[in-house]
Write a protein that holds these residues in place. Structure first.
Motif, PDB file in Angstrom:
ATOM      1  N   ASP A   1       8.984  -1.854  -6.100  1.00 27.26           N
ATOM      2  CA  ASP A   1       7.617  -1.652  -6.678  1.00 27.26           C
ATOM      3  C   ASP A   1       7.384  -3.113  -6.895  1.00 27.26           C
ATOM      4  O   ASP A   1       6.901  -3.480  -7.976  1.00 27.26           O
ATOM      5  N   TYR A   2       7.186  -3.701  -5.806  1.00 30.24           N
ATOM      6  CA  TYR A   2       6.647  -5.211  -5.923  1.00 30.24           C
ATOM      7  C   TYR A   2       5.198  -5.503  -6.536  1.00 30.24           C
ATOM      8  O   TYR A   2       4.305  -4.523  -6.560  1.00 30.24           O
ATOM      9  N   ARG A   3       4.877  -6.456  -7.052  1.00 28.15           N
ATOM     10  CA  ARG A   3       3.774  -6.823  -7.516  1.00 28.15           C
ATOM     11  C   ARG A   3       2.602  -6.886  -6.458  1.00 28.15           C
ATOM     12  O   ARG A   3       2.696  -7.489  -5.331  1.00 28.15           O
ATOM     13  N   LEU A   4       1.486  -6.462  -6.963  1.00 27.10           N
ATOM     14  CA  LEU A   4       0.155  -6.279  -5.764  1.00 27.10           C
ATOM     15  C   LEU A   4      -0.852  -7.504  -6.275  1.00 27.10           C
ATOM     16  O   LEU A   4      -0.918  -7.729  -7.353  1.00 27.10           O
ATOM     17  N   ALA A   5      -1.514  -7.694  -5.159  1.00 24.28           N
ATOM     18  CA  ALA A   5      -2.643  -8.601  -5.005  1.00 24.28           C
ATOM     19  C   ALA A   5      -3.895  -7.870  -5.577  1.00 24.28           C
ATOM     20  O   ALA A   5      -3.746  -6.465  -5.395  1.00 24.28           O
ATOM     21  N   PRO A   6      -4.963  -8.251  -6.068  1.00 24.67           N
ATOM     22  CA  PRO A   6      -5.193  -9.737  -6.354  1.00 24.67           C
ATOM     23  C   PRO A   6      -4.731 -10.408  -7.469  1.00 24.67           C
ATOM     24  O   PRO A   6      -4.752 -11.566  -7.862  1.00 24.67           O
TER      25      PRO A   6
ATOM     26  N   HIS B   1      -1.668 -10.513  -8.470  1.00 27.85           N
ATOM     27  CA  HIS B   1      -0.534 -11.280  -8.281  1.00 27.85           C
ATOM     28  C   HIS B   1      -0.530 -11.676  -6.826  1.00 27.85           C
ATOM     29  O   HIS B   1      -0.026 -10.905  -5.965  1.00 27.85           O
ATOM     30  N   ARG B   2      -1.303 -12.787  -6.330  1.00 30.15           N
ATOM     31  CA  ARG B   2      -1.377 -13.084  -5.022  1.00 30.15           C
ATOM     32  C   ARG B   2      -0.147 -13.702  -4.362  1.00 30.15           C
ATOM     33  O   ARG B   2       0.818 -14.066  -5.130  1.00 30.15           O
ATOM     34  N   TYR B   3      -0.308 -13.800  -2.918  1.00 27.52           N
ATOM     35  CA  TYR B   3       1.064 -14.404  -2.297  1.00 27.52           C
ATOM     36  C   TYR B   3       1.361 -15.521  -3.051  1.00 27.52           C
ATOM     37  O   TYR B   3       0.485 -16.492  -3.561  1.00 27.52           O
ATOM     38  N   PRO B   4       2.627 -16.064  -2.762  1.00 29.57           N
ATOM     39  CA  PRO B   4       3.793 -14.992  -2.297  1.00 29.57           C
ATOM     40  C   PRO B   4       4.602 -14.215  -3.449  1.00 29.57           C
ATOM     41  O   PRO B   4       5.689 -13.792  -3.344  1.00 29.57           O
TER      42      PRO B   4
ATOM     43  N   PHE C   1       9.937  -1.486   1.571  1.00 26.88           N
ATOM     44  CA  PHE C   1       8.865  -1.888   1.027  1.00 26.88           C
ATOM     45  C   PHE C   1       7.820  -0.965   1.433  1.00 26.88           C
ATOM     46  O   PHE C   1       7.566  -1.042   2.590  1.00 26.88           O
ATOM     47  N   HIS C   2       6.925  -0.655   0.388  1.00 27.47           N
ATOM     48  CA  HIS C   2       5.794   0.351   0.889  1.00 27.47           C
ATOM     49  C   HIS C   2       4.432  -0.353   1.346  1.00 27.47           C
ATOM     50  O   HIS C   2       4.331  -1.712   1.381  1.00 27.47           O
ATOM     51  N   GLY C   3       3.730   0.417   2.015  1.00 28.43           N
ATOM     52  CA  GLY C   3       2.425  -0.299   2.465  1.00 28.43           C
ATOM     53  C   GLY C   3       1.188  -0.120   1.735  1.00 28.43           C
ATOM     54  O   GLY C   3       1.405   0.248   0.429  1.00 28.43           O
ATOM     55  N   GLY C   4       0.181  -0.490   2.000  1.00 34.34           N
ATOM     56  CA  GLY C   4      -0.998  -0.618   1.127  1.00 34.34           C
ATOM     57  C   GLY C   4      -1.737  -1.855   1.255  1.00 34.34           C
ATOM     58  O   GLY C   4      -2.587  -2.073   0.270  1.00 34.34           O
ATOM     59  N   GLY C   5      -1.611  -2.632   2.250  1.00 33.89           N
ATOM     60  CA  GLY C   5      -2.175  -3.845   2.258  1.00 33.89           C
ATOM     61  C   GLY C   5      -1.959  -4.709   1.230  1.00 33.89           C
ATOM     62  O   GLY C   5      -2.906  -5.816   0.728  1.00 33.89           O
ATOM     63  N   TRP C   6      -0.775  -4.944   0.589  1.00 32.96           N
ATOM     64  CA  TRP C   6      -0.625  -5.563  -0.539  1.00 32.96           C
ATOM     65  C   TRP C   6      -1.210  -5.671  -1.563  1.00 32.96           C
ATOM     66  O   TRP C   6      -1.056  -6.277  -2.995  1.00 32.96           O
ATOM     67  N   VAL C   7      -2.149  -4.591  -1.832  1.00 34.12           N
ATOM     68  CA  VAL C   7      -3.132  -4.433  -2.649  1.00 34.12           C
ATOM     69  C   VAL C   7      -3.119  -2.937  -3.445  1.00 34.12           C
ATOM     70  O   VAL C   7      -3.211  -2.637  -4.709  1.00 34.12           O
TER      71      VAL C   7
ATOM     72  N   GLU D   1      -7.578 -11.301   2.607  1.00 42.42           N
ATOM     73  CA  GLU D   1      -8.466 -12.085   1.664  1.00 42.42           C
ATOM     74  C   GLU D   1      -7.817 -11.983   0.165  1.00 42.42           C
ATOM     75  O   GLU D   1      -7.751 -12.882  -0.765  1.00 42.42           O
ATOM     76  N   LEU D   2      -7.589 -10.701  -0.091  1.00 40.91           N
ATOM     77  CA  LEU D   2      -7.089 -10.547  -1.535  1.00 40.91           C
ATOM     78  C   LEU D   2      -5.658 -10.845  -1.591  1.00 40.91           C
ATOM     79  O   LEU D   2      -5.284 -11.244  -2.771  1.00 40.91           O
TER      80      LEU D   2
END
Length: 312
Positions: free
Chosen positions: A110-115, A117-120, A78-84, A216-217
């Motif tokens: 390649d999981y979905r990114l925020a904002p 697609h926010r948590y979870p 699972f890659h980094g990048g601040g979930w964004v 926050e994003l």
């Protein structure tokens, strides 16, 4: 190579030129993707796959140590990048290096990114891919005990959360996880209980403000901040977790919370190995393997994989 005073001055300048990520995350994504474009991609072999979750298709890219998909063990990454920011394209070089140096198949998600697609959402995408790998042994002709979860930064947060969720749901159980400078806590302001947030939070590329902006994003509502799947260090129960390798970086605002997570896992009875990479910044894992910090990191990873796989 230690960080000398000239390098420190340059890093301080770059760190203070912090882009407002909350208002410019799309621009940052484009810059990051361009910076990590892999022009060598046509010269090595990958396989693309998809996993379906409801009406959403999750892209997955598979990297092998050689030109085949023979019986190698697997690193589910699972890659980094601040979930964004970040994606499987921007992590091609990292995953190619990982496959080559560990002699493992790397499955990059390649999981979905925020904002958007926010948590979870991103976490649930990662869990769904893990579930398919663990429960569908015919997919890559491997056994569940041959799979190791691995992630860097936000990706390490997701790997830890997938392990917690797997324990709670009881659908499968990862036996190993590797967390590289993981984000595990929910507060990166001046009120953080961790000294590294203040010591390393302004002068070393990743700033504590940037981490706070990413969170926050990522969060869907303030109540997410107290959810242990969002911030695993908040979990009241860390029992029955995989054998864990945690690697932190000396000049990283996330250093202390990663190490605190290692100690909490130990306290709750898990097998844990913890290493701090000297003279390393957050994000060093994406550097070319000639860098001494990267070499040392892979030494720890390969030793961990060799020890746990030999025992099985």
């Amino acid at each position: 190579m230690a960080i000398n005073k000239y390098m420190r001055a340059a890093l301080k300048t770059l760190s203070y030129a912090d882009i407002d990520i909350k208002n410019n995350y799309k621009i940052v994504r484009q810059l990051e993707n361009a910076a990590h474009m892999d022009v060598t991609k046509p010269f090595y072999k990958t396989w693309d796959h998809t996993v379906t979750r409801g009406d959403h298709v999750i892209p997955v890219r598979i990297f092998s140590p050689d030109e085949t998909l023979r019986d190698f063990p697997i690193l589910l990454f699972f890659h980094g990048g601040g979930w964004v920011i970040g994606n499987i394209d921007s992590y091609n070089k990292v995953c190619r290096t990982m496959a080559k140096l560990t002699k493992h198949i790397v499955v990059s998600v390649d999981y979905r990114l925020a904002p958007e697609h926010r948590y979870p959402n991103g976490l649930l995408d990662c869990y769904e891919v893990a579930k398919e790998l663990f429960l569908n042994s015919g997919l890559l002709h491997i056994r569940p005990e041959q799979i190791t979860l691995i992630g860097d930064s936000a990706g390490a947060n997701l790997a830890a959360a997938v392990s917690l969720m797997a324990r709670d749901k009881g659908e499968f159980f990862p036996e190993r996880q590797i967390l590289i400078y993981p984000a595990t806590y929910n507060d990166h302001t001046e009120h953080s209980p961790f000294p590294s947030v203040r010591e390393n939070g302004t002068d070393y590329l990743l700033t504590s403000k940037r981490v706070q902006d990413y969170m926050e994003l990522y969060m869907n509502s303030p109540k997410d901040l107290t959810d242990p799947y969002f911030a695993p260090l908040l979990s009241e129960n860390l029992k029955d977790q995989p054998k864990t390798l945690i690697i932190t970086a000396q000049y990283d605002p996330l250093r202390d919370e990663g190490e605190a997570y290692a100690h909490r896992l130990m306290k709750d009875g898990n097998q844990v190995e913890l290493h701090r990479i000297r003279d390393a910044l957050h994000g060093f894992f994406s550097l070319p393997p000639r860098f001494v910090q990267v070499k040392r990191c892979y030494q720890y990873i390969n030793q961990f994989l060799s020890e746990v796989e030999t025992c099985e």
